[in-house]
Design a protein around this motif. Structure first.
Motif, mmCIF file in Angstrom:
data_model
loop_
_atom_site.group_PDB
_atom_site.id
_atom_site.type_symbol
_atom_site.label_atom_id
_atom_site.label_comp_id
_atom_site.label_asym_id
_atom_site.label_seq_id
_atom_site.Cartn_x
_atom_site.Cartn_y
_atom_site.Cartn_z
ATOM 1 N N ARG A 192 0.860 -1.189 0.000
ATOM 2 C CA ARG A 192 0.000 0.000 0.000
ATOM 3 C C ARG A 192 0.890 1.231 0.000
ATOM 4 N NH1 ARG A 192 -2.951 3.701 3.239
ATOM 5 N NH2 ARG A 192 -5.171 3.851 2.652
ATOM 6 N N ARG A 193 0.610 2.146 -0.874
ATOM 7 C CA ARG A 193 1.392 3.374 -0.969
ATOM 8 C C ARG A 193 0.436 4.534 -1.207
ATOM 9 N NH1 ARG A 193 6.499 5.218 0.245
ATOM 10 N NH2 ARG A 193 7.230 3.128 -0.292
ATOM 11 N N TRP A 197 -2.601 3.729 -3.582
ATOM 12 C CA TRP A 197 -2.493 2.472 -4.326
ATOM 13 C C TRP A 197 -2.555 1.300 -3.357
ATOM 14 C CZ3 TRP A 197 -2.837 1.901 -9.391
ATOM 15 C CH2 TRP A 197 -2.422 2.910 -10.260
ATOM 16 N N GLU A 198 -3.306 0.256 -3.704
ATOM 17 C CA GLU A 198 -3.301 -0.997 -2.958
ATOM 18 C C GLU A 198 -3.106 -2.148 -3.936
ATOM 19 O OE1 GLU A 198 -6.502 -1.774 -0.306
ATOM 20 O OE2 GLU A 198 -5.875 -0.226 1.137
ATOM 21 N N LEU A 199 -2.120 -3.009 -3.629
ATOM 22 C CA LEU A 199 -1.788 -4.141 -4.488
ATOM 23 C C LEU A 199 -1.886 -5.421 -3.671
ATOM 24 C CD1 LEU A 199 -0.378 -1.597 -5.800
ATOM 25 C CD2 LEU A 199 1.314 -3.188 -6.725
ATOM 26 N N ARG A 200 -2.653 -6.378 -4.167
ATOM 27 C CA ARG A 200 -2.779 -7.692 -3.528
ATOM 28 C C ARG A 200 -2.437 -8.771 -4.552
ATOM 29 N NH1 ARG A 200 -6.788 -4.665 -1.035
ATOM 30 N NH2 ARG A 200 -6.930 -4.927 1.243
ATOM 31 N N SER A 201 -1.580 -9.710 -4.149
ATOM 32 C CA SER A 201 -1.128 -10.754 -5.069
ATOM 33 C C SER A 201 -1.299 -12.120 -4.427
ATOM 34 C CB SER A 201 0.351 -10.520 -5.416
ATOM 35 O OG SER A 201 0.866 -11.598 -6.155
ATOM 36 N N VAL A 202 -1.884 -13.057 -5.184
ATOM 37 C CA VAL A 202 -2.017 -14.448 -4.733
ATOM 38 C C VAL A 202 -1.602 -15.364 -5.885
ATOM 39 C CG1 VAL A 202 -3.850 -13.961 -3.054
ATOM 40 C CG2 VAL A 202 -4.450 -14.503 -5.419
#
Length: 295
Positions: free
Chosen positions: A11-12, A23-28
């Motif tokens: 998160r930035r 910005w929010e980035l989620r990775s799976v």
């Protein structure tokens, strides 16, 4: 190059001018690079550059990427509909003495629907470019955080996988060195079986019987499976040492490991070898489960 996991979060946030962005980035885990992008209205033009930035840093994973933008300081301007004002003035002239000849007051003008419109001041081109540039720089920073988290988890996964590979190597050595695989033991066991058959049954062609026994012995030999397991162990070690996006290659090796362990169990003629083969299957399942997390 380090091994990278596919799971992570970043998160930035920051401000540029009168805009605040997050910005929010989620990775799976994912079979490929599957990007789900959510941009606010008015920022759709960033999509091409956003996808380009992400694909340059990541190879695999299901990514959810969202951008939120809010205005910290609202600036409003009044826009006069001059055509409507001209129509009002023309109507007043036409009506003449039927209306109050006093000058129109501002509050009266504002009460006329559509005459004056209040709207947010639009950014000029230079300001909009500076805003978008700052937002994209924020995405790069968020990607740095996400990659760092994925790399950190990748280091831990690589250590676990290396341990599984060592266990596979040890179990392969146990199968290879089992006394049941020695030439003397195989000959003794076959001799016993042939003796039992010749004593219990008459009319057997002794030469044909020995030929069939030799064929069965050849089919039951585990040399090829052991050699292939050793080759797969060496390949896995090499991939883990080189690092990078190796998840698919290791997944293929896991399938090959499993194939050889199944064959060993089906061809085994000794309890100790069967037990080692079953242990192999357990470790290989654990290996493959962890591989699913790698990029």
């Amino acid at each position: 190059m380090n091994v990278q996991s596919m799971t992570g979060f970043a998160r930035r946030e920051g401000t540029t001018g009168r805009h605040r962005w997050v910005w929010e980035l989620r990775s799976v885990n994912g079979k490929g690079l599957d990007l789900r992008l959510r941009l606010p209205s008015g920022f759709e033009g960033l999509e091409v550059e956003v996808r380009k930035l992400i694909s340059s840093r990541l190879n695999r994973g299901n990514l959810q990427v969202s951008l939120n933008v809010s205005v910290a300081e609202a600036r409003v301007e009044a826009v006069l509909n001059r055509e409507a004002l001209a129509a009002v003035q023309a109507l007043r002239t036409e009506l003449g003495d039927l209306v109050d000849p006093a000058p129109l007051k501002l509050d009266s003008l504002l009460a006329i629907r559509g005459l004056v419109d209040f709207r947010e001041v639009e950014e000029n081109e230079a300001a909009a470019e500076a805003r978008d540039r700052a937002i994209l720089e924020g995405l790069e920073q968020a990607l740095d955080e996400l990659v760092a988290m994925r790399l950190s988890e990748g280091v831990a996964l690589a250590a676990i996988l290396s341990g599984h590979v060592r266990t596979i190597a040890d179990l392969t050595q146990r199968v290879e060195s089992d006394p049941s695989r020695s030439t003397e033991e195989i000959a003794r066991r076959l001799g016993q079986q042939i003796a039992l058959l010749t004593e219990a049954t008459t009319g057997l062609d002794r030469d044909r019987l020995y030929a069939e026994a030799a064929l069965l012995a050849t089919k039951a030999d585990l040399r090829e499976e052991i050699d292939r397991l050793k080759a797969h162990v060496a390949a896995a070690d090499d991939l883990l040492a080189k690092g990078g996006p190796i998840g698919r290659k290791l997944d293929f090796l896991a399938q090959e490991f499993n194939r050889e362990s199944n064959t060993i169990c089906s061809k085994s003629n000794a309890a100790a070898v069967t037990a080692a083969g079953l242990e192999l299957k357990v470790v290989i399942d654990q290996f493959r489960e962890q591989v699913q997390n790698l990029e």
